[in-house]
Design a protein around this motif. Structure first.
Motif, PDB file in Angstrom:
ATOM      1  N   GLU A 165       0.797  -1.223   0.000  1.00  0.00           N
ATOM      2  CA  GLU A 165       0.000   0.000   0.000  1.00  0.00           C
ATOM      3  C   GLU A 165       0.832   1.278   0.000  1.00  0.00           C
ATOM      4  O   GLU A 165       1.876   1.355   0.648  1.00  0.00           O
ATOM      5  CB  GLU A 165      -0.918   0.025   1.231  1.00  0.00           C
ATOM      6  N   LYS A 166       0.306   2.270  -0.736  1.00  0.00           N
ATOM      7  CA  LYS A 166       0.756   3.656  -0.708  1.00  0.00           C
ATOM      8  C   LYS A 166       2.235   3.820  -1.075  1.00  0.00           C
ATOM      9  O   LYS A 166       3.082   4.092  -0.227  1.00  0.00           O
ATOM     10  CB  LYS A 166       0.462   4.282   0.656  1.00  0.00           C
ATOM     11  N   LYS A 198      -6.928  10.448  -3.165  1.00  0.00           N
ATOM     12  CA  LYS A 198      -6.681  11.459  -4.189  1.00  0.00           C
ATOM     13  C   LYS A 198      -5.192  11.758  -4.347  1.00  0.00           C
ATOM     14  O   LYS A 198      -4.772  12.345  -5.333  1.00  0.00           O
ATOM     15  CB  LYS A 198      -7.444  12.743  -3.848  1.00  0.00           C
ATOM     16  N   ALA A 199      -4.409  11.396  -3.367  1.00  0.00           N
ATOM     17  CA  ALA A 199      -2.965  11.634  -3.445  1.00  0.00           C
ATOM     18  C   ALA A 199      -2.331  10.710  -4.484  1.00  0.00           C
ATOM     19  O   ALA A 199      -2.909   9.705  -4.895  1.00  0.00           O
ATOM     20  CB  ALA A 199      -2.327  11.407  -2.082  1.00  0.00           C
ATOM     21  N   ASP A 200      -1.125  11.075  -4.925  1.00  0.00           N
ATOM     22  CA  ASP A 200      -0.413  10.257  -5.912  1.00  0.00           C
ATOM     23  C   ASP A 200       0.266   9.079  -5.241  1.00  0.00           C
ATOM     24  O   ASP A 200       1.488   8.923  -5.279  1.00  0.00           O
ATOM     25  CB  ASP A 200       0.616  11.106  -6.663  1.00  0.00           C
ATOM     26  N   GLU A 201      -0.518   8.230  -4.614  1.00  0.00           N
ATOM     27  CA  GLU A 201      -0.015   7.019  -3.972  1.00  0.00           C
ATOM     28  C   GLU A 201      -0.826   5.837  -4.477  1.00  0.00           C
ATOM     29  O   GLU A 201      -2.041   5.924  -4.654  1.00  0.00           O
ATOM     30  CB  GLU A 201      -0.121   7.126  -2.447  1.00  0.00           C
TER      31      GLU A 201
END
Length: 302
Positions: A165-166, A198-201
Motif C-alpha cells: 500500500e501507498k 486522491k494523493a499520488d499514492e
C-alpha cells in the motif's frame, strides 16, 4: 499484442544453448527534468559478454519499439547520429550493461528495454529484458507505507493476499516463491495498481491459492520497487492477518477504519467477482429477451 510478443520472446531460449536471461533493474526510474537517468541490465548465459552486442530499445504506447543503440567491445553504435548526446551505454564487470538518458524532459518518458540477438538455426531471435520505465517528475519516489500478507481459508484451499500500500510511482514487480526460492506462477493472480486516495499514492494486491495441505509450507511474496525491495513470508505471523478477522473491525477506527477496509485487496476480489457475475447475468437476460421479443411480436400480429 506487440508488447505481449516482446515478453514472449524474452522467455525464449534456443535448443542446445545456454538459456539467456536479461534482468533489468530497477522497474522504474523517477527523475526531475534536466537530470540523468541510469538503468542496469544484467545479462546471464552470454559467456562472451565483453564482446557481445547488447541492444537498447525505446517503447512508447501505441508505437513499435525503436532501437536506439547497441554496444559491443567497448564501442557504442547509434541508429541515429542525433542520439549521441542524448543516450550512452557502457559495460562493467558482472555482465552488467548500463544505459543512460541525459538531460531528460517529459518527452523522454517511455519504457526502455535491453536486448540480445541470439542465433538460432541460421537466423536471429531477439531476447528482451523486463524493461525499465522512465518517469519524469519532481516528486521522486516513496516506498510502500504498509505491506502484509492476509490469508483466507476456504474448504480445501488457502488464499494468500499480498497487499502493498501507498507507494509512488505505480511501477512495481510482485512475485511469489516457494520454500526453495523457486518462483511460483501457478494459481497466482496479480492485480493492477490502484489509487485508494486522491494523493499520488498507489496500492496493489497479488493472490496465491494453494491446497490446504500446504498450510505449513513457507511462501514468500517479493516486491521490487525503485525505492526498495522486500520479501514477506507467509510464516511470519506478525505480518499476517486473517481475512475473517477483518470483518470484526468494521467501524472500529482504532484498528481498521471503513475507508481502509474498503481498499483491502481481498475485499476487492469478492466485489469484482460479484459485479462480474451480475453483469453476465444481465447480458444473458438481454440476449434471451432479444431472441424472444420477435416471436412474441409475430404472435400478436397473427
Amino acid at each position: 499484442m506487440l508488447l505481449l510478443w516482446l515478453l514472449a520472446l524474452a522467455a525464449a531460449c534456443s535448443p542446445g544453448q545456454a538459456q539467456v536471461v536479461l534482468k533489468q533493474s530497477p522497474a522504474s526510474v523517477t527523475r526531475a527534468q534536466s537530470k540523468t537517468a541510469r538503468m542496469e541490465c544484467t545479462v546471464q548465459g552470454v559467456y562472451d559478454f565483453p564482446v557481445a552486442n547488447i541492444h537498447w530499445y525505446r517503447h512508447t504506447p501505441s508505437r513499435a519499439p525503436k532501437r536506439i543503440l547497441y554496444i559491443g567491445a567497448g564501442q557504442v553504435s547509434y541508429d541515429d547520429s542525433s542520439y549521441r548526446n542524448k543516450y550512452s551505454a557502457l559495460k562493467r564487470d558482472g555482465n552488467i550493461c548500463i544505459f543512460s538518458v541525459n538531460s531528460i524532459n517529459a518527452n523522454d518518458e517511455s519504457t526502455y528495454y535491453c536486448a540480445y540477438w541470439q542465433s538460432q538455426m541460421g537466423y536471429y531471435i531477439t531476447l528482451f529484458g523486463s524493461g525499465t520505465k522512465l518517469i519524469v517528475s519532481d516528486k521522486g519516489n516513496s516506498p510502500p507505507v504498509n505491506s502484509e500478507i492476509l490469508q483466507k481459508k476456504h474448504e480445501n484451499q488457502i488464499m494468500y493476499v499480498c497487499l502493498i500500500e501507498k507507494f509512488y510511482p505505480e511501477v512495481i514487480r510482485v512475485t511469489w516463491t516457494d520454500g526453495e526460492n523457486k518462483e511460483v506462477t501457478d494459481n497466482v493472480v496479480k492485480g493492477d495498481p490502484w489509487k485508494p486516495t486522491k494523493a499520488d499514492e498507489y496500492s496493489i494486491g497479488s493472490w496465491l491459492t494453494v491446497p490446504a495441505e500446504n498450510k505449513d509450507k513457507n511462501y514468500q511474496c517479493k516486491y521490487e520497487h525503485e525505492s526498495e525491495q522486500r520479501s514477506l513470508s507467509t510464516q511470519d505471523f506478525t505480518k499476517t492477518a486473517s481475512l475473517e478477522d477483518c470483518s470484526t473491525y468494521i467501524g472500529n477506527s482504532t484498528v481498521f477504519n471503513r475507508d481502509h477496509l474498503m481498499h483491502r485487496a481481498a475485499y476487492l476480489v469478492y466485489i469484482v467477482l460479484l459485479l462480474k457475475s451480475s453483469m453476465y447475468y444481465f447480458i444473458v437476460l438481454f440476449f434471451i429477451y432479444r431472441m424472444w421479443a420477435p416471436t412474441r411480436h409475430q404472435g400478436k400480429k397473427a
